[in-house]
Design an enzyme around this catalytic site. Structure first.
Site, PDB file in Angstrom:
ATOM      1  N   GLU A 163       5.479  -9.679  -1.089  1.00 50.81           N
ATOM      2  CA  GLU A 163       6.422  -8.986  -0.217  1.00 50.81           C
ATOM      3  C   GLU A 163       7.636  -8.541  -1.023  1.00 50.81           C
ATOM      4  OE1 GLU A 163       5.958  -9.810   4.242  1.00 50.81           O
ATOM      5  OE2 GLU A 163       7.475 -11.126   3.437  1.00 50.81           O
ATOM      6  N   GLY A 173       9.979  -2.304  11.231  1.00 46.25           N
ATOM      7  CA  GLY A 173       8.709  -2.047  10.540  1.00 46.25           C
ATOM      8  C   GLY A 173       8.684  -0.714   9.814  1.00 46.25           C
TER       9      GLY A 173
END
Ligand code: PGA
Length: 253
Positions: A163, A173
């Site tokens: 990540e 998002g």
């Protein structure tokens, strides 16, 4: 390809009723499509609200204590999570690291989770990309330190989530996503580090997933080109339609 898709709800939704509604929507979709499965990581108070409503829905926690038990106000232990049916736990998320979680604490959490037979989803990722490839050594160090004392047998229960911090959204998002090439390159690098620590046979079985602004618009391309073994989805996982679109794309082939 069977991919892991984990919905990291972060500090959402606002109430238990809304959490129930969200999980109901996801369960309905699983019932309609037998290819789909998902792992949900709700906030601690909603773990039993979300529960295990469907055989293809697994329960994850967003964190755990680095202490086993005792006088640690506000902490939640691996044993408690296990007793609620939690099968995976996110460890070392960059938002937790930003609050002071160290590599040493992350390592303790990984070991405690494994002891309770909970799979740690170990998050690694650089804050920014430099032009000299320093981000590789950052990821290598995070990985090596998180896995200190983890045996070959235990490694079979570990998931690594790449990540990159710069790709994590502000909650919707829709941040700057890593390209499939970024994700693929880092997956290969992570596998190389794991092979050097554990040997090829066990290392190549560890799922390496990608997280950072995965959304309905980019998931197909990521699924097709990144070779990620799954996705850790934040912002887009608290919207039933977005999350189901992602699940469908991830389980497509
Ligand atoms: P995001 O979050 O999908 O909202 O970028 C991912 C994560 O932080 O796990």
């Amino acid at each position: 390809m069977k991919r892991l898709v984990i919905g990291n709800w972060k500090m959402n939704p606002a109430t238990a009723t809304l959490a129930q509604k969200l999980v109901k929507g996801i369960t309905e979709a699983l019932k309609k499509d037998s290819r789909l499965s998902a792992i949900i990581a709700p906030p601690f108070p909603f773990l039993s609200v979300v529960g295990k409503l469907h055989p293809r829905l697994s329960l994850a926690a967003q964190s755990l204590s680095h202490k086993k038990e005792g006088p640690y106000t506000g902490e939640v232990s691996a044993t408690m999570l296990r007793s609620l049916g939690v099968s995976c736990v996110i460890v070392g998320h960059s938002e937790r690291r930003a609050l002071g979680e160290t590599d040493e604490m992350i390592n303790l959490k990984v070991l405690l989770a494994l002891k309770e037979k909970i799979s740690p989803i170990i998050c690694v990722g650089e804050k920014e990309r430099d032009t000299h490839g320093k981000y590789f050594s950052i990821v290598e160090e995070q990985l090596t330190r998180a896995l200190l004392g983890v045996s070959k047998v235990q490694l079979a229960h570990v998931v690594i989530a790449y990540e990159p911090v710069w790709a994590i959204s502000k909650g919707d998002g829709k941040g700057e996503t890593a390209t499939p090439e970024h994700a693929h390159e880092m997956k290969l690098f992570i596998q190389k580090v794991l092979v050097s620590l554990y040997g090829r046979q066990v290392a190549m079985k560890v799922p390496v997933i990608y997280g950072g602004s995965v959304n309905p618009q980019n998931v197909e391309e990521l699924a097709e080109k990144s070779e990620a073994d799954g996705f850790l989805v934040g912002g887009a996982s608290v919207n039933v339609d977005s999350f189901i679109t992602i699940l469908k794309a991830a389980h497509h082939e």
